[in-house]
Design an enzyme around this catalytic site. Structure first.
Site, PDB file in Angstrom:
ATOM      1  N   ASP A  74      -2.092  -1.450  -4.009  1.00  0.00           N
ATOM      2  CA  ASP A  74      -2.387  -0.088  -4.432  1.00  0.00           C
ATOM      3  C   ASP A  74      -1.052   0.640  -4.561  1.00  0.00           C
ATOM      4  OD1 ASP A  74      -3.126   2.533  -4.753  1.00  0.00           O
ATOM      5  OD2 ASP A  74      -4.519   2.589  -3.055  1.00  0.00           O
TER       6      ASP A  74
ATOM      7  N   HIS B 159     -12.264   1.670  -5.006  1.00  0.00           N
ATOM      8  CA  HIS B 159     -11.312   0.893  -5.811  1.00  0.00           C
ATOM      9  C   HIS B 159     -12.004  -0.346  -6.371  1.00  0.00           C
ATOM     10  CE1 HIS B 159      -7.492   2.912  -4.455  1.00  0.00           C
ATOM     11  NE2 HIS B 159      -8.336   3.332  -3.537  1.00  0.00           N
TER      12      HIS B 159
ATOM     13  N   TYR C 145       0.884  -1.169   0.000  1.00  0.00           N
ATOM     14  CA  TYR C 145       0.000   0.000   0.000  1.00  0.00           C
ATOM     15  C   TYR C 145       0.915   1.210   0.000  1.00  0.00           C
ATOM     16  CZ  TYR C 145      -3.396   3.497   1.520  1.00  0.00           C
ATOM     17  OH  TYR C 145      -4.175   4.626   1.603  1.00  0.00           O
TER      18      TYR C 145
END
Length: 404
Positions: free
Chosen positions: A159, A252, A125
């Site tokens: 991500d 997302h 992340y």
């Protein structure tokens, strides 16, 4: 013990570390089961140790959870991986966990058909700030360099909070050069490739869209959620996808890929079976009773010299035909609607005859329609499961009362 394939998924769930957002974990697991995902990489979990332990206890019979978060900051960041024990056949001792950067990067090794007997998945992340983002990739490369005994990742998922090409962002914008260079150095060092882009060199798709209606973020979309695979494994992967038809409350989309062991023989779908839902379908059961009674009467009375063996074969064929016909008619309207909307979405995304604003408006509307249907279907499945559990509990309670 491992199957011949497994699916890897990744999604940012926008925080699931409070009582108000705890439901997201059951939704993620329901999504995993529906899509047969063996390992799910989850970002922005906001999990503290106590809540992570609670999730582990609640789902320990079917799932393993591995989580990483900053010790004194659980209100942001956080990465985790859920491993489905029914797909990845293992016990907890088979899973190796490597914390690369607390709350930002974690690698998990699970049993798979490789030379080492493990597949290594690095979940990340990345920071949103471009300067911090570039430093993040450099730090990951340095951590692995300082730990030469660690296995190198076969997959990188999560991500990334950056894109490598302007077309992966709308409006098209180039990434900061230093950030792109740091990311490229890390992926090249691990020999990782963007599998979805390699399989879809000419497509433009997005995994994140801004909910802002004003300001610089209004209307922005990008493909910041990606899965990378080791170059030597790319030929063994299939079904690279960005799934809009998922019910999770997040801005997302779910990204996923399936890894196959291509040395294994092909195994078909097996023999045809009557779909389970038809066993509760009143129309089918009535037709089944009618056909069975007719066959029983014909064999008992020997109408037209009917032989019992031939009558049974004929009955089976008629049941199969009737089951297929009713199943085709009974495909849930919601599933048909989602399929129709998904086709319209694909067409709209590739439509160059309209303006960018018109395309964004159309695709956002279609995406929301799909998600609403998926969420209502998930709620219905949860309600059905609860009702069944209550019925079983009531039955067990009555039996216990009678026995005592």
């Amino acid at each position: 013990r491992t199957k011949a394939k497994f699916t890897l998924g990744s999604i940012n769930i926008n925080g699931a570390g409070s009582e108000e957002t705890h439901y997201k974990w059951s939704d993620v697991i329901a999504t995993m089961r529906r899509n047969q995902i063996g390992v799910m990489v989850i970002q922005e979990t906001h999990l503290d140790a106590a809540r992570a332990s609670r999730i582990k206890t609640a789902y320990e019979k079917s799932m393993f959870l591995r989580s990483s978060s900053e010790m004194f900051n659980t209100s942001s960041k956080g990465v985790a991986m859920l491993i489905d024990r029914r797909i990845i056949k293992c016990v907890k001792e088979d899973i190796d966990t490597y914390e690369v950067i607390a709350g930002r990067a974690m690698m998990v090794s699970v049993p798979w058909r490789t030379a080492t007997g493990k597949i290594h998945i690095l979940g990340v992340y990345a920071p949103n700030d471009p300067e911090q983002n570039g430093a993040f990739w450099t730090t990951i490369a340095n951590v692995y360099r300082e730990n030469p005994d660690w296995p190198r990742p076969d997959f990188l998922a999560g991500d990334m909070n950056m894109v490598m090409e302007p077309r992966d962002r709308e409006p098209p914008t180039a990434c900061r050069a230093a950030t792109a260079r740091a990311f490229a150095d890390m992926t090249e060092g691990f020999d990782l490739v963007d599998g979805w882009r390699k399989e879809n060199p000419n497509l433009t798709r997005f995994t994140w869209r801004s909910k802002a209606t004003t300001g610089p973020q209004a209307g922005c979309r990008s493909r910041i959620d990606r899965i990378y695979v080791k170059n030597g494994l790319w030929d063994d992967t299939r079904e690279w996808g960005i799934r809009v038809n998922q019910p999770l409350y997040t801005d997302h989309e779910l990204t996923q890929v399936t890894l196959y062991d291509l040395t294994q023989p092909f195994i078909g779908k097996g023999r045809w079976e009557i779909p389970d839902f038809l066993l509760k379908h009143d129309g089918f059961l009535e037709e089944l009773d009618k056909m069975c009674l007719e066959t029983e009467r014909a064999t008992r009375e020997r109408e037209d010299n009917v032989r019992p063996q031939s009558a049974l074969v004929d009955l089976k064929d008629r049941i199969k035909e009737k089951a297929r016909a009713i199943a085709k008619e009974s495909v849930p309207k919601a599933r048909k609607k989602v399929a129709e909307l998904a086709k319209q979405l694909e067409t709209a995304l590739d439509d160059t005859s309209i303006t960018q604003e018109e395309r964004r408006e159309q695709t956002d509307k279609l995406t929301e329609e799909i998600k609403e249907i998926e969420r209502s279907q998930l709620a219905k499945r949860k309600a059905d499961t609860t009702a069944l559990w209550l019925l079983e509990s009531e039955t067990i309670g009555k039996k216990w009362i009678r026995a005592n």
